[in-house]
Each structure stands twice: as structure tokens, then as C-alpha cells.
Write a protein that holds these residues in place. Structure first.
Motif, PDB file in Angstrom:
ATOM      1  N   ASP A 132       0.829  -1.200   0.000  1.00 15.15           N
ATOM      2  CA  ASP A 132       0.000   0.000   0.000  1.00 15.15           C
ATOM      3  C   ASP A 132       0.865   1.251   0.000  1.00 15.15           C
ATOM      4  O   ASP A 132       1.903   1.297   0.659  1.00 15.15           O
ATOM      5  N   ARG A 134       1.488   4.638   1.401  1.00 14.81           N
ATOM      6  CA  ARG A 134       1.118   5.277   2.664  1.00 14.81           C
ATOM      7  C   ARG A 134       1.677   6.694   2.735  1.00 14.81           C
ATOM      8  O   ARG A 134       2.580   7.044   1.988  1.00 14.81           O
ATOM      9  N   ALA A 138       1.622   8.917  -0.155  1.00 15.76           N
ATOM     10  CA  ALA A 138       0.263   9.030  -0.677  1.00 15.76           C
ATOM     11  C   ALA A 138      -0.191  10.484  -0.711  1.00 15.76           C
ATOM     12  O   ALA A 138      -0.874  10.911  -1.655  1.00 15.76           O
ATOM     13  N   GLY A 169      -4.384   1.911  -3.645  1.00 14.51           N
ATOM     14  CA  GLY A 169      -4.804   3.132  -2.985  1.00 14.51           C
ATOM     15  C   GLY A 169      -4.626   4.379  -3.825  1.00 14.51           C
ATOM     16  O   GLY A 169      -5.561   5.139  -4.042  1.00 14.51           O
TER      17      GLY A 169
END
Length: 214
Positions: A132, A134, A138, A169
């Protein structure tokens, strides 16, 4: 030569062959990558007088620093957004950081600062990304995508898995991706196809017999 596609592991092997077996210094390959990306940037947006380069902590960041140094050398205004401390860079990436400083790079800021420039260079994460995305990565990816500015990604857009083209994501939406030594599978399948934009291949002058499909 056929246009083979490679996994991240295969590309790491191509890097190893070029460096260890063929005697090409890693920093020389990094400089070639930066030059190839900067040449593409100038070709795409020849009137740009300023750029923003976003960097993480690995060799992808080193490529970004080379682009930043070349831009400074040419007289462009450069903002470099560094996730983490620039002092944390090691190896060839640290050499690229110092090289860019010698070329006049001074505007190095942390995340959260407004992105300034007429184009953005994504040098956050390369082929090693998995899992993911993060914070703070992100968050910066969100800022890049919300900027409305054209984006050039180095090797693969941040957040795109090099082997599958999947995202977890968030991922950078690039207008063009300059990919180095081997064409990554993830740029040609799954969501990676639309996120990579136009894919430009740069062999970095690695000997053709070193680039084998294994």
C-alpha cells in the motif's frame, strides 16, 4: 531486438549485468537515466522555464536529482520536494544529490509545501514498490495529481506495481513515463497502462547482448 517486457527482478538483473559484468559504474547509469528523462522533458515541454522534482530515498530519487541538476545547469528554476531528509540518501543517490548541488540546486523543500513549476518530475518510488502507498508518499501523490500540471515519471509512476500494473490506494497519473534499460510489465497491463501515459524507452546504452530475456 524484440520489445521484450521485464519484471522488476529481471530489471535488477539487467542492472547487475551492466554494472558488475560490463563494468559500467552505477552512477554513470544514473546520469544516463537523468539525461534521457531530461531530454524527454525538454522535448515535451520546450517552453517550460521551471520544474518541480519530487524525490524519495532510493535510486529513483537519484535519477530525479540528476534531472534537477541538469535543469539548473540550463537555467531553469527548480524546486525539489524531498520526502525524508536529503542526508538520508546513500550510495549513487547521495552522489546525485551532491552533483545537483554543484550544478546550483538550492530550492530543496519538504512535503506540504506548494508545488511550483510548469511540469512535475516523479522520482518518488521506482520498481521496488509493493503493498500500500502510505503517507507521506500518498499525500504527495495526491498533491501531484491535484496540481493540474503535466507529469513525467521516472521508470514507473509512483504507486504502480512494476510487475502487474496494479495500484494500491493511489498512484501518480503521468503524461509520459521514461523507463530505463528494460520495459516494465506493469506499464503495459492493468491500471498501469493509463497511469503511465506515453511510455518512452531509454536503453541507457547498455550493450544489446546484456539485455536478454530470462
Amino acid at each position: 531486438m524484440l520489445d521484450y517486457l521485464y519484471t522488476a527482478a529481471q530489471c535488477r538483473e539487467l542492472d547487475r549485468i551492466a554494472i558488475e559484468d560490463r563494468g559500467t559504474p552505477g552512477f554513470e547509469l544514473m546520469q544516463r537515466a537523468g539525461r534521457a528523462a531530461f531530454a524527454e522533458l525538454l522535448d515535451r515541454w520546450p517552453s517550460a522555464a521551471s520544474i518541480c522534482v519530487c524525490c524519495g530515498k532510493g535510486n529513483n530519487a537519484g535519477d530525479g536529482y540528476i534531472v534537477a541538476g541538469l535543469a539548473c545547469e540550463l537555467g531553469l528554476a527548480v524546486q525539489l520536494v524531498q520526502l525524508g531528509e536529503a542526508s538520508e540518501l546513500v550510495g549513487d543517490a547521495a552522489r546525485a544529490r551532491d552533483w545537483a548541488a554543484e550544478k546550483g540546486l538550492t530550492d530543496v523543500v519538504g512535503p506540504g509545501v506548494g508545488l511550483r513549476g510548469e511540469a512535475i518530475v516523479d522520482g518518488l518510488l521506482g520498481t521496488g514498490f509493493s503493498g500500500d502507498l502510505r503517507p507521506p508518499y500518498a499525500d504527495l501523490v495526491g498533491a501531484i495529481n491535484a496540481s493540474g500540471l503535466p507529469v513525467l515519471a521516472l521508470d514507473v509512476p509512483t504507486g504502480v506495481v512494476a510487475d502487474t500494473g496494479a495500484i494500491a490506494g493511489a498512484a501518480v497519473r503521468a503524461d509520459v513515463t521514461v523507463t530505463f534499460i528494460g520495459r516494465k510489465l506493469g506499464l503495459f497491463t492493468g491500471p498501469g497502462v493509463s497511469l503511465a501515459g506515453d511510455v518512452v524507452y531509454a536503453s541507457l546504452n547498455v550493450a544489446s547482448d546484456a539485455v536478454s530475456y530470462t
